[in-house]
Scaffold this motif. Structure first.
Motif, short mmCIF file in Angstrom:
data_model
loop_
_atom_site.label_atom_id
_atom_site.label_comp_id
_atom_site.label_asym_id
_atom_site.label_seq_id
_atom_site.Cartn_x
_atom_site.Cartn_y
_atom_site.Cartn_z
N ARG A 84 -29.03 -16.53 -35.30
CA ARG A 84 -28.80 -15.30 -34.52
C ARG A 84 -29.58 -15.32 -33.21
N MET A 85 -30.78 -15.87 -33.25
CA MET A 85 -31.57 -15.94 -32.02
C MET A 85 -30.95 -16.92 -31.03
N ALA A 86 -30.36 -18.00 -31.55
CA ALA A 86 -29.75 -18.99 -30.67
C ALA A 86 -28.51 -18.43 -29.97
N GLU A 87 -27.85 -17.47 -30.58
CA GLU A 87 -26.67 -16.86 -29.97
C GLU A 87 -27.03 -15.96 -28.79
N ARG A 88 -28.22 -15.45 -28.79
CA ARG A 88 -28.63 -14.54 -27.71
C ARG A 88 -28.89 -15.33 -26.43
N ARG A 89 -28.76 -14.65 -25.32
CA ARG A 89 -29.00 -15.28 -24.02
C ARG A 89 -30.28 -14.69 -23.42
N THR A 90 -31.37 -14.84 -24.11
CA THR A 90 -32.64 -14.33 -23.61
C THR A 90 -33.50 -15.51 -23.17
N PRO A 91 -34.50 -15.27 -22.37
CA PRO A 91 -35.39 -16.37 -21.95
C PRO A 91 -36.07 -17.05 -23.14
N ALA A 92 -36.41 -16.28 -24.16
CA ALA A 92 -37.07 -16.87 -25.33
C ALA A 92 -36.11 -17.82 -26.05
N ALA A 93 -34.84 -17.44 -26.14
CA ALA A 93 -33.86 -18.29 -26.81
C ALA A 93 -33.63 -19.58 -26.03
N SER A 94 -33.54 -19.48 -24.70
CA SER A 94 -33.33 -20.69 -23.91
C SER A 94 -34.55 -21.59 -23.96
N MET A 95 -35.74 -20.99 -23.99
CA MET A 95 -36.96 -21.79 -24.11
C MET A 95 -37.00 -22.48 -25.48
N ALA A 96 -36.58 -21.78 -26.52
CA ALA A 96 -36.56 -22.38 -27.85
C ALA A 96 -35.55 -23.51 -27.91
N ARG A 97 -34.38 -23.36 -27.26
CA ARG A 97 -33.40 -24.44 -27.23
C ARG A 97 -33.95 -25.66 -26.52
N ARG A 98 -34.63 -25.44 -25.39
CA ARG A 98 -35.21 -26.57 -24.66
C ARG A 98 -36.29 -27.25 -25.50
N ALA A 99 -37.10 -26.46 -26.19
CA ALA A 99 -38.15 -27.05 -27.02
C ALA A 99 -37.55 -27.85 -28.17
N ALA A 100 -36.48 -27.34 -28.78
CA ALA A 100 -35.83 -28.06 -29.87
C ALA A 100 -35.21 -29.35 -29.37
N ALA A 101 -34.60 -29.32 -28.18
CA ALA A 101 -34.03 -30.54 -27.62
C ALA A 101 -35.11 -31.56 -27.30
N ALA A 102 -36.25 -31.09 -26.78
CA ALA A 102 -37.35 -32.01 -26.47
C ALA A 102 -37.91 -32.62 -27.75
N MET A 103 -38.05 -31.83 -28.80
CA MET A 103 -38.58 -32.37 -30.06
C MET A 103 -37.60 -33.37 -30.67
N GLU A 104 -36.31 -33.10 -30.54
CA GLU A 104 -35.31 -34.03 -31.05
C GLU A 104 -35.36 -35.34 -30.27
N GLU A 105 -35.57 -35.24 -28.97
CA GLU A 105 -35.65 -36.44 -28.14
C GLU A 105 -36.90 -37.25 -28.49
N LEU A 106 -38.00 -36.58 -28.76
CA LEU A 106 -39.22 -37.29 -29.15
C LEU A 106 -39.08 -37.96 -30.51
N GLY A 107 -38.25 -37.38 -31.38
CA GLY A 107 -38.08 -37.93 -32.71
C GLY A 107 -37.22 -39.16 -32.75
N ASN A 108 -36.37 -39.35 -31.77
CA ASN A 108 -35.50 -40.53 -31.74
C ASN A 108 -36.24 -41.71 -31.15
N PRO A 109 -36.25 -42.83 -31.84
CA PRO A 109 -36.91 -44.01 -31.27
C PRO A 109 -36.11 -44.57 -30.11
N PRO A 110 -36.78 -45.19 -29.17
CA PRO A 110 -36.04 -45.76 -28.03
C PRO A 110 -35.18 -46.94 -28.50
N VAL A 111 -34.07 -47.10 -27.86
CA VAL A 111 -33.15 -48.17 -28.23
C VAL A 111 -33.52 -49.42 -27.42
N HIS A 112 -33.80 -50.51 -28.13
CA HIS A 112 -34.09 -51.78 -27.48
C HIS A 112 -32.93 -52.72 -27.74
#
Length: 95
Positions: A64-92
């Motif tokens: 429900r929070m992700a559906e909202r268009r508030t600054p907190a929701a967009s910040m949470a989406r960016r943080a989740a994307a950054a954490m997902e990117e950190l979790g993926n190992p680099p491709v060699h």
């Protein structure tokens, strides 16, 4: 003597044997252990089901929070994307 009297007498002896067996110390210990096991199992079941329900409530709340268009929701989406990117190992790729 009828057949029902014989059946009644048979059940009476079985009941008497069960009462005598219940008076034995070993049987009492087994019943106490079973009661403790059942209580412990109930506690574990309540804990597991409460954690499961909290996780499901959290899931709905985040959705429900992700559906909202508030600054907190967009910040949470960016943080989740950054954490997902950190979790993926680099491709060699081999050279």
């Amino acid at each position: 003597m009828t057949k029902t009297d014989d059946k009644s007498r048979k059940w009476m002896w079985w009941f008497l044997a069960a009462v005598v067996a219940a008076q034995l110390y070993f049987v009492q210990e087994l019943l106490a252990a079973f009661a403790l096991f059942a209580a412990g199992f109930a506690v574990v079941a309540v804990l597991v089901s409460s954690v499961y329900m909290m996780q499901k409530v959290w899931e709905v709340r985040v959705a429900r929070m992700a559906e909202r268009r508030t600054p907190a929701a967009s910040m949470a989406r960016r943080a989740a994307a950054a954490m997902e990117e950190l979790g993926n190992p680099p491709v060699h790729r081999p050279v």
